[in-house]
Design an enzyme around this catalytic site. Structure first.
Site, PDB file in Angstrom:
ATOM      1  N   THR A   3     -17.440   9.771   0.859  1.00  0.00           N
ATOM      2  CA  THR A   3     -17.037   9.631   2.261  1.00  0.00           C
ATOM      3  C   THR A   3     -15.721   8.872   2.404  1.00  0.00           C
ATOM      4  O   THR A   3     -15.329   8.512   3.510  1.00  0.00           O
ATOM      5  CB  THR A   3     -18.128   8.904   3.068  1.00  0.00           C
ATOM      6  N   HIS A   4     -14.996   8.641   1.289  1.00  0.00           N
ATOM      7  CA  HIS A   4     -13.710   7.927   1.318  1.00  0.00           C
ATOM      8  C   HIS A   4     -13.837   6.556   1.975  1.00  0.00           C
ATOM      9  O   HIS A   4     -12.953   6.137   2.708  1.00  0.00           O
ATOM     10  CB  HIS A   4     -12.639   8.739   2.071  1.00  0.00           C
ATOM     11  N   ASP A  39     -11.460  -4.830   2.606  1.00  0.00           N
ATOM     12  CA  ASP A  39     -12.401  -3.725   2.415  1.00  0.00           C
ATOM     13  C   ASP A  39     -13.858  -4.178   2.497  1.00  0.00           C
ATOM     14  O   ASP A  39     -14.733  -3.376   2.826  1.00  0.00           O
ATOM     15  CB  ASP A  39     -12.107  -2.993   1.101  1.00  0.00           C
ATOM     16  N   ASP A  72      -8.480  -3.781  -5.036  1.00  0.00           N
ATOM     17  CA  ASP A  72      -7.185  -3.378  -4.499  1.00  0.00           C
ATOM     18  C   ASP A  72      -6.093  -4.228  -5.137  1.00  0.00           C
ATOM     19  O   ASP A  72      -6.231  -5.446  -5.205  1.00  0.00           O
ATOM     20  CB  ASP A  72      -7.150  -3.627  -2.987  1.00  0.00           C
ATOM     21  N   LYS A  81       0.470   3.489  -3.122  1.00  0.00           N
ATOM     22  CA  LYS A  81      -0.716   4.286  -3.446  1.00  0.00           C
ATOM     23  C   LYS A  81      -0.316   5.673  -3.917  1.00  0.00           C
ATOM     24  O   LYS A  81       0.693   6.221  -3.482  1.00  0.00           O
ATOM     25  CB  LYS A  81      -1.584   4.469  -2.185  1.00  0.00           C
ATOM     26  N   CYS A  92       0.818  -1.213   0.000  1.00  0.00           N
ATOM     27  CA  CYS A  92       0.000   0.000   0.000  1.00  0.00           C
ATOM     28  C   CYS A  92       0.848   1.259   0.000  1.00  0.00           C
ATOM     29  O   CYS A  92       0.322   2.356  -0.151  1.00  0.00           O
ATOM     30  CB  CYS A  92      -0.956  -0.006   1.189  1.00  0.00           C
ATOM     31  N   GLY A 132     -10.695 -13.461 -13.619  1.00  0.00           N
ATOM     32  CA  GLY A 132      -9.624 -12.492 -13.447  1.00  0.00           C
ATOM     33  C   GLY A 132      -9.176 -11.911 -14.765  1.00  0.00           C
ATOM     34  O   GLY A 132      -9.753 -12.195 -15.825  1.00  0.00           O
ATOM     35  N   HIS A 133      -8.120 -11.086 -14.694  1.00  0.00           N
ATOM     36  CA  HIS A 133      -7.578 -10.451 -15.890  1.00  0.00           C
ATOM     37  C   HIS A 133      -6.084 -10.253 -15.688  1.00  0.00           C
ATOM     38  O   HIS A 133      -5.661  -9.812 -14.624  1.00  0.00           O
ATOM     39  CB  HIS A 133      -8.275  -9.104 -16.127  1.00  0.00           C
TER      40      HIS A 133
HETATM   41 CO    CO Z   1      -9.848   0.055   3.263  1.00  0.00          CO
HETATM   42 CO    CO Z   2      -8.935  -0.099  -0.763  1.00  0.00          CO
END
Ligand code: CO
Ligand code: CO
Length: 349
Positions: free
Chosen positions: A47-48, A90, A67, A20, A17, A138-139
């Site tokens: 709202t993220h 998530d 993700d 990002k 992460c 999938g890809h």
């Molecule tokens: Co998250």
């Molecule tokens: Co995420």
């Protein structure tokens, strides 16, 4: 070269992460995009939140999230497990359960043996099965450095969505996993991290937030998120702003991975920490005299981090006991919510 001897970390500068986009820059782009509100779109990007939530009927809402990222560790199987645990999280952060997942793969087939890809996918599949989900497709594209992750579909009862905006004053704040994965990964790359500490960090990143989500639901939690690339304070700020409350976080109570603080003292501070500091700085009031290395851990970019949620104070002892029983040994009470007062977050010593 065999899959077992291929070190994925040789392909990347920033993995997991930490890769990002800077949150402030991303927000500039996203604010140009808008669409009309829809009564069944229960949670959108404003709202993220961790995932979008769409009501199918009075009993069921769909949770959708995606993700993926470049390698966060050298071992392909472990990378697959971590990337999948991170993507599945998530759905858990919204209080949901996992139904299906699809692989998203960037892989340079002419530069890395295909056995490495097989190992990454096997690691991802393990975690989807552990989540009680099914892999449905999938890809894959040719890409360098390699990237892996999932698009995940889950469900939740429309009345039981756990979102960023559900906090109110007077709640206790719990964090289920220790911070410091970004620091430990950086420490491993520079050779400063102790092997034992790094191994625990890898274990933590592979651990699903599934049981944590079930415990949030059992404890009637209304607001929560998972801690990933923006660090504890970045994600906490998004919750504070979405809920219009102030979070008071006691730094000394925040659980850290063994070795993380010492590595920070030794100058091992991933660049994404400073990006995260830049993101939150204007909205966070840090206590005078707060230990610098501890402060920076609160901004450490997590890969597959823990759940962070608000809970009625009387439920805290039972929730912590259940979390520890479920394998979240470091789960801790880290703060409280108060009426909105100037800053999004106050960090106490
Ligand atoms: Co998250
Ligand atoms: Co995420």
């Amino acid at each position: 070269m065999s899959a077992a001897s291929f070190d994925l970390l040789t392909t990347v500068e920033y993995g997991g992460c930490s890769a990002k986009l800077a949150p402030g820059r991303l927000a500039e782009v996203l604010k140009e995009l808008s669409q009309p509100a829809h009564p069944d779109l229960l949670v959108d990007i404003t709202t993220h939140d961790d995932a979008g939530v769409y009501r199918l009927n009075d009993e069921t809402a769909l949770i959708q999230t995606v993700d993926f990222f470049p390698p966060v560790c050298g071992d392909p199987r472990t990378f697959g497990r971590i990337a999948a645990a991170n993507a599945l999280s998530d759905v858990y952060a919204m209080g949901g359960r996992v139904l299906t997942a699809m692989n998203i793969v960037g892989f340079p087939a002419t530069r890395i043996p295909l056995e490495v890809l097989a190992e990454i996918l096997a690691g991802g599949q393990e975690k989807v099965l552990e989540a009680g989900g099914l892999m449905v497709g999938g890809h894959t594209i040719d890409d360098w450095p390699p990237k892996y992750g999932l698009a995940v579909t889950g469900i939740v009862h429309p009345q039981r969505v756990i979102a960023n905006a559900g906090l109110r004053p007077g709640l206790a704040l719990i964090l289920t996993k220790p911070l410091g994965t970004g620091t430990l990964v950086a420490g491993q790359r520079t050779g400063l991290a102790a092997d034992a500490d790094y191994r625990i960090a890898l274990e933590t990143m592979q651990q699903l937030n599934r049981a944590g989500a079930e415990i949030m639901q059992a404890c009637d939690v209304k607001a929560g998120t998972d801690i990933t690339g923006f660090g504890l304070l970045g994600h906490a700020m998004q919750m504070a702003d979405a809920s219009k409350v102030t979070l008071r976080i006691q730094a000394s109570r925040v659980p850290l991975l063994a070795g993380a603080h010492a590595l920070a003292e030794a100058g091992c501070l991933p660049g994404a920490m400073f990006r995260n500091l830049d993101y939150v700085e204007k909205k966070v009031r840090f206590a005078a005299g707060l230990d610098y290395s501890l402060k920076m851990q609160l901004l450490d970019p997590q890969t597959s981090g823990g759940l962070f949620f608000g809970i009625a104070p009387e439920r805290v002892p039972a929730a912590l006991a259940r979390l520890r029983d479920a394998g979240y040994a470091s789960a801790a009470l880290v703060g409280e919510t108060v009426p909105r007062a100037g800053h999004s977050i106050e960090v106490l010593r």
